[in-house]
Design an enzyme around this catalytic site. Sequence first.
Site, PDB file in Angstrom:
ATOM      1  N   GLY A 172       0.794  -1.224   0.000  1.00  0.00           N
ATOM      2  CA  GLY A 172       0.000   0.000   0.000  1.00  0.00           C
ATOM      3  C   GLY A 172       0.828   1.276   0.000  1.00  0.00           C
ATOM      4  O   GLY A 172       0.453   2.276  -0.621  1.00  0.00           O
ATOM      5  N   ASN A 173       2.005   1.256   0.688  1.00  0.00           N
ATOM      6  CA  ASN A 173       2.796   2.485   0.809  1.00  0.00           C
ATOM      7  C   ASN A 173       3.400   2.923  -0.523  1.00  0.00           C
ATOM      8  O   ASN A 173       3.871   4.049  -0.654  1.00  0.00           O
ATOM      9  CB  ASN A 173       3.887   2.317   1.869  1.00  0.00           C
ATOM     10  CG  ASN A 173       4.889   1.251   1.480  1.00  0.00           C
ATOM     11  OD1 ASN A 173       4.519   0.152   1.080  1.00  0.00           O
ATOM     12  ND2 ASN A 173       6.153   1.582   1.591  1.00  0.00           N
ATOM     13  N   LYS A 232     -12.538  -9.983   6.386  1.00  0.00           N
ATOM     14  CA  LYS A 232     -11.769  -8.851   5.844  1.00  0.00           C
ATOM     15  C   LYS A 232     -12.561  -7.543   6.006  1.00  0.00           C
ATOM     16  O   LYS A 232     -13.593  -7.347   5.363  1.00  0.00           O
ATOM     17  CB  LYS A 232     -11.493  -9.134   4.366  1.00  0.00           C
ATOM     18  CG  LYS A 232     -10.916  -7.992   3.606  1.00  0.00           C
ATOM     19  CD  LYS A 232      -9.415  -7.935   3.737  1.00  0.00           C
ATOM     20  CE  LYS A 232      -8.871  -6.666   3.100  1.00  0.00           C
ATOM     21  NZ  LYS A 232      -7.538  -6.337   3.586  1.00  0.00           N
ATOM     22  N   LYS A 240      -4.095  -9.462  -1.635  1.00  0.00           N
ATOM     23  CA  LYS A 240      -3.240  -9.136  -2.777  1.00  0.00           C
ATOM     24  C   LYS A 240      -1.933  -9.958  -2.811  1.00  0.00           C
ATOM     25  O   LYS A 240      -1.373 -10.191  -3.877  1.00  0.00           O
ATOM     26  CB  LYS A 240      -2.959  -7.638  -2.836  1.00  0.00           C
ATOM     27  CG  LYS A 240      -1.986  -7.141  -1.803  1.00  0.00           C
ATOM     28  CD  LYS A 240      -0.898  -6.292  -2.410  1.00  0.00           C
ATOM     29  CE  LYS A 240       0.334  -6.272  -1.554  1.00  0.00           C
ATOM     30  NZ  LYS A 240       0.216  -6.051  -0.136  1.00  0.00           N
ATOM     31  N   LYS A 292       2.247 -12.412   3.241  1.00  0.00           N
ATOM     32  CA  LYS A 292       3.429 -12.268   2.378  1.00  0.00           C
ATOM     33  C   LYS A 292       4.297 -13.518   2.471  1.00  0.00           C
ATOM     34  O   LYS A 292       4.760 -14.047   1.460  1.00  0.00           O
ATOM     35  CB  LYS A 292       4.247 -11.042   2.783  1.00  0.00           C
ATOM     36  CG  LYS A 292       3.505  -9.737   2.547  1.00  0.00           C
ATOM     37  CD  LYS A 292       4.331  -8.536   2.957  1.00  0.00           C
ATOM     38  CE  LYS A 292       3.438  -7.380   3.324  1.00  0.00           C
ATOM     39  NZ  LYS A 292       2.385  -7.099   2.354  1.00  0.00           N
TER      40      LYS A 292
HETATM   41  P1  ADP Z   1       1.547  -3.886   2.705  1.00  0.00           P
HETATM   42  O1  ADP Z   1       0.761  -2.656   2.436  1.00  0.00           O
HETATM   43  O2  ADP Z   1       2.897  -3.850   2.058  1.00  0.00           O
HETATM   44  O3  ADP Z   1       0.801  -5.161   2.434  1.00  0.00           O
HETATM   45  P2  ADP Z   1       1.367  -4.525   5.544  1.00  0.00           P
HETATM   46  O4  ADP Z   1       1.203  -3.455   6.562  1.00  0.00           O
HETATM   47  O5  ADP Z   1       0.201  -5.404   5.233  1.00  0.00           O
HETATM   48  O6  ADP Z   1       1.929  -3.796   4.248  1.00  0.00           O
HETATM   49  O7  ADP Z   1       2.591  -5.477   5.952  1.00  0.00           O
HETATM   50  C1  ADP Z   1       3.846  -4.937   6.338  1.00  0.00           C
HETATM   51  C2  ADP Z   1       3.934  -4.846   7.861  1.00  0.00           C
HETATM   52  O8  ADP Z   1       4.007  -6.147   8.436  1.00  0.00           O
HETATM   53  C3  ADP Z   1       5.163  -4.172   8.415  1.00  0.00           C
HETATM   54  O9  ADP Z   1       5.038  -2.774   8.407  1.00  0.00           O
HETATM   55  C4  ADP Z   1       5.228  -4.738   9.832  1.00  0.00           C
HETATM   56  O10 ADP Z   1       4.681  -3.823  10.760  1.00  0.00           O
HETATM   57  C5  ADP Z   1       4.337  -5.971   9.805  1.00  0.00           C
HETATM   58  N1  ADP Z   1       4.906  -7.205  10.324  1.00  0.00           N
HETATM   59  C6  ADP Z   1       4.210  -8.131  11.017  1.00  0.00           C
HETATM   60  N2  ADP Z   1       4.971  -9.166  11.369  1.00  0.00           N
HETATM   61  C7  ADP Z   1       6.211  -8.884  10.885  1.00  0.00           C
HETATM   62  C8  ADP Z   1       7.458  -9.597  10.935  1.00  0.00           C
HETATM   63  N3  ADP Z   1       7.562 -10.781  11.524  1.00  0.00           N
HETATM   64  N4  ADP Z   1       8.534  -9.023  10.334  1.00  0.00           N
HETATM   65  C9  ADP Z   1       8.424  -7.831   9.722  1.00  0.00           C
HETATM   66  N5  ADP Z   1       7.280  -7.120   9.648  1.00  0.00           N
HETATM   67  C10 ADP Z   1       6.176  -7.638  10.222  1.00  0.00           C
HETATM   68 MG    MG Z   2      -1.007  -5.911   3.480  1.00  0.00          MG
END
Ligand code: ADP
Ligand code: MG
Length: 317
Positions: A12-13, A130, A218, A280
């Site tokens: 998203g960023n 969701k 996604k 992810k």
């Molecule tokens: P995106 O928009 O890229 O999908 P998300 O906010 O869904 O972003 O996922 C990224 C976030 O996952 C990071 O900012 C972090 O806060 C979080 N996160 C949760 N668990 C972990 C982990 N084990 N290692 C790194 N980041 C993590």
């Molecule tokens: Mg996400």
Amino acid sequence: MDQPILVIALGGNAIKQAHEKGTTEEQFHNVDVTAKQIAKIAHEGYKLVITHGNGPQAGALLIQQEETNGLVPAQTLAVCGAMTQGQIGWMMQNRIAFRLHEESVEIPVCTVVTQVVVSEDDPDFQDPTKPVGPFYTKEEAIKNRDKKGYIVKEVKPGAEKGWRRVVPSPEPIKVVESESINSLVKNNVIVIASGGGGIPVRENSDGSYSGVEAVIDKDRAGFKLAQTVSADKFLILTDVEKAFINYNKPNQQGLDRITVKEAEKYEAEGHFLMGSMGPKMQAAIRFVKWSGKEAIITSLNKALDALKGKTGTHIIP
Ligand code: ADP
Ligand code: MG
């Protein structure tokens, strides 16, 4: 030798920063920053297939549907998915084409509005999880439930506006536009596809497709896209340079290179949060198991270094 196919899933960023309102100008600026990185990656000799999230954009669009109801008809979630694919796809193809030109890489860029088939037997349809759209008070939530048939849940217990509509997040099964996407890739076009996880559709008995009120994750859809184009590498870009174990604890530790087995062990131990790093890592694991090749999780500005093996979390067979 043919250039390797790289699928990039953008978080998203890449489009809207958390603190921003989400104006057109802000979004274009962020997409441009992303486009500069993408152009550098293309310069390294990869065939690129790009996918992206749409959470904030779809959320804003859903608020617009609700607030103007009575004036013009509210559109479905599937239509909002299609609209955000068009919106973000345009911003990306516009800025990537320009930044490629700057790098003297003359490759065409094209967005494919993508439908992704889901099964209505997916267990998530029984108990949707969701959250989408605006936050409501309990009273507003119940009114929406009764009037519009929304399923609503309290997502921030105790908050004044702690309720939201929840929708199913089913598994992606098949990319409908796979032939179009593959012929574009074959013809060296940079393709933007499956934005926001794709427009969820069901396959009807007459072979047609209809929109479904759901949101596909996604990152899961990114893996499905990687499978569809037989990707050689899967790069998941978010806002952290690496995945961590014991994340946000004093003993947190960044992961550099891990095997699928190690990734699965850490996942089972609960190191990757549901709804953020969890999907992810799952998508990365699925890709590596399916392809026998590598997946990488890193941040947008470390993408090039990560592809060169200098940073990021590499998940290997
Ligand atoms: P995106 O928009 O890229 O999908 P998300 O906010 O869904 O972003 O996922 C990224 C976030 O996952 C990071 O900012 C972090 O806060 C979080 N996160 C949760 N668990 C972990 C982990 N084990 N290692 C790194 N980041 C993590
Ligand atoms: Mg996400």
